[in-house]
Motif scaffolding. Structure first.
Motif, PDB file in Angstrom:
ATOM      1  N   PHE A 195       0.833  -1.205   0.000  1.00 22.91           N
ATOM      2  CA  PHE A 195       0.000   0.000   0.000  1.00 22.91           C
ATOM      3  C   PHE A 195       0.867   1.255   0.000  1.00 22.91           C
ATOM      4  O   PHE A 195       0.634   2.184  -0.771  1.00 22.91           O
ATOM      5  CB  PHE A 195      -0.923  -0.004   1.227  1.00 22.91           C
ATOM      6  CG  PHE A 195      -1.659   1.293   1.417  1.00 22.91           C
ATOM      7  CD1 PHE A 195      -2.790   1.571   0.676  1.00 22.91           C
ATOM      8  CD2 PHE A 195      -1.207   2.235   2.327  1.00 22.91           C
ATOM      9  CE1 PHE A 195      -3.468   2.770   0.848  1.00 22.91           C
ATOM     10  CE2 PHE A 195      -1.869   3.437   2.502  1.00 22.91           C
ATOM     11  CZ  PHE A 195      -3.009   3.698   1.762  1.00 22.91           C
ATOM     12  N   GLU A 196       1.879   1.290   0.859  1.00 21.42           N
ATOM     13  CA  GLU A 196       2.745   2.467   0.953  1.00 21.42           C
ATOM     14  C   GLU A 196       3.546   2.671  -0.326  1.00 21.42           C
ATOM     15  O   GLU A 196       3.729   3.807  -0.773  1.00 21.42           O
ATOM     16  CB  GLU A 196       3.655   2.354   2.170  1.00 21.42           C
ATOM     17  CG  GLU A 196       2.889   2.526   3.469  1.00 21.42           C
ATOM     18  CD  GLU A 196       3.727   2.303   4.713  1.00 21.42           C
ATOM     19  OE1 GLU A 196       4.909   1.934   4.602  1.00 21.42           O
ATOM     20  OE2 GLU A 196       3.172   2.513   5.816  1.00 21.42           O
ATOM     21  N   THR A 232       2.601   1.800  -3.341  1.00 19.79           N
ATOM     22  CA  THR A 232       1.646   2.306  -4.332  1.00 19.79           C
ATOM     23  C   THR A 232       1.327   3.769  -4.077  1.00 19.79           C
ATOM     24  O   THR A 232       1.261   4.582  -5.005  1.00 19.79           O
ATOM     25  CB  THR A 232       0.357   1.458  -4.300  1.00 19.79           C
ATOM     26  OG1 THR A 232       0.694   0.097  -4.551  1.00 19.79           O
ATOM     27  CG2 THR A 232      -0.641   1.930  -5.336  1.00 19.79           C
ATOM     28  N   ARG A 233       1.160   4.123  -2.809  1.00 18.05           N
ATOM     29  CA  ARG A 233       0.886   5.520  -2.450  1.00 18.05           C
ATOM     30  C   ARG A 233       2.049   6.416  -2.868  1.00 18.05           C
ATOM     31  O   ARG A 233       1.845   7.485  -3.449  1.00 18.05           O
ATOM     32  CB  ARG A 233       0.647   5.640  -0.946  1.00 18.05           C
ATOM     33  CG  ARG A 233       0.286   7.059  -0.516  1.00 18.05           C
ATOM     34  CD  ARG A 233       0.322   7.247   0.965  1.00 18.05           C
ATOM     35  NE  ARG A 233       1.676   6.953   1.427  1.00 18.05           N
ATOM     36  CZ  ARG A 233       1.975   6.536   2.636  1.00 18.05           C
ATOM     37  NH1 ARG A 233       1.039   6.350   3.517  1.00 18.05           N
ATOM     38  NH2 ARG A 233       3.217   6.310   2.982  1.00 18.05           N
ATOM     39  N   ASP A 234       3.284   5.975  -2.599  1.00 20.44           N
ATOM     40  CA  ASP A 234       4.454   6.760  -2.986  1.00 20.44           C
ATOM     41  C   ASP A 234       4.542   6.937  -4.500  1.00 20.44           C
ATOM     42  O   ASP A 234       4.875   8.021  -4.982  1.00 20.44           O
ATOM     43  CB  ASP A 234       5.735   6.106  -2.454  1.00 20.44           C
ATOM     44  CG  ASP A 234       5.827   6.145  -0.937  1.00 20.44           C
ATOM     45  OD1 ASP A 234       5.075   6.917  -0.299  1.00 20.44           O
ATOM     46  OD2 ASP A 234       6.647   5.387  -0.385  1.00 20.44           O
ATOM     47  N   LEU A 291       2.019   6.960  -6.540  1.00 20.12           N
ATOM     48  CA  LEU A 291       0.956   7.895  -6.918  1.00 20.12           C
ATOM     49  C   LEU A 291       1.367   9.335  -6.627  1.00 20.12           C
ATOM     50  O   LEU A 291       1.126  10.229  -7.450  1.00 20.12           O
ATOM     51  CB  LEU A 291      -0.336   7.549  -6.187  1.00 20.12           C
ATOM     52  CG  LEU A 291      -1.537   8.442  -6.481  1.00 20.12           C
ATOM     53  CD1 LEU A 291      -1.874   8.429  -7.968  1.00 20.12           C
ATOM     54  CD2 LEU A 291      -2.731   7.988  -5.667  1.00 20.12           C
ATOM     55  N   VAL A 292       2.005   9.572  -5.492  1.00 18.07           N
ATOM     56  CA  VAL A 292       2.478  10.920  -5.158  1.00 18.07           C
ATOM     57  C   VAL A 292       3.478  11.387  -6.210  1.00 18.07           C
ATOM     58  O   VAL A 292       3.404  12.525  -6.696  1.00 18.07           O
ATOM     59  CB  VAL A 292       3.092  10.948  -3.739  1.00 18.07           C
ATOM     60  CG1 VAL A 292       3.859  12.228  -3.492  1.00 18.07           C
ATOM     61  CG2 VAL A 292       2.008  10.766  -2.698  1.00 18.07           C
TER      62      VAL A 292
END
Length: 80
Positions: free
Chosen positions: A49-50, A52-54, A56-57
């Protein structure tokens, strides 16, 4: 996060004293139900999750840069 074993034990211990003899069986059933319900949630590990979040950012920042470049290219030139 609490383990499934811990959650099942807490549920079994919350039952009234009259179900004492069945407590271990109910605990096993609680654990099985929790496992099956969690399996249906299609959860991902925190690390995934982290990551993927990174990503996306980073993608959003890059998109902002590209939009600014495109705006600059499309802007009317003062010499025209």
């Amino acid at each position: 996060m609490r383990s499934l074993e811990d959650m099942a034990a807490r549920l079994a211990n919350a039952l009234p004293p009259q179900v004492g003899p069945m407590r271990e069986e109910l605990k096993a059933n609680f654990k099985a139900v929790l496992q099956s319900q969690l399996a249906e949630l299609d959860l991902v590990p925190r690390e995934e999750f982290e990551a993927t979040r990174d990503s996306l950012v980073h993608a959003r920042a890059r998109l902002g840069e590209l939009e600014a470049r495109l705006d600059a290219l499309e802007a009317p030139k003062e010499n025209d």
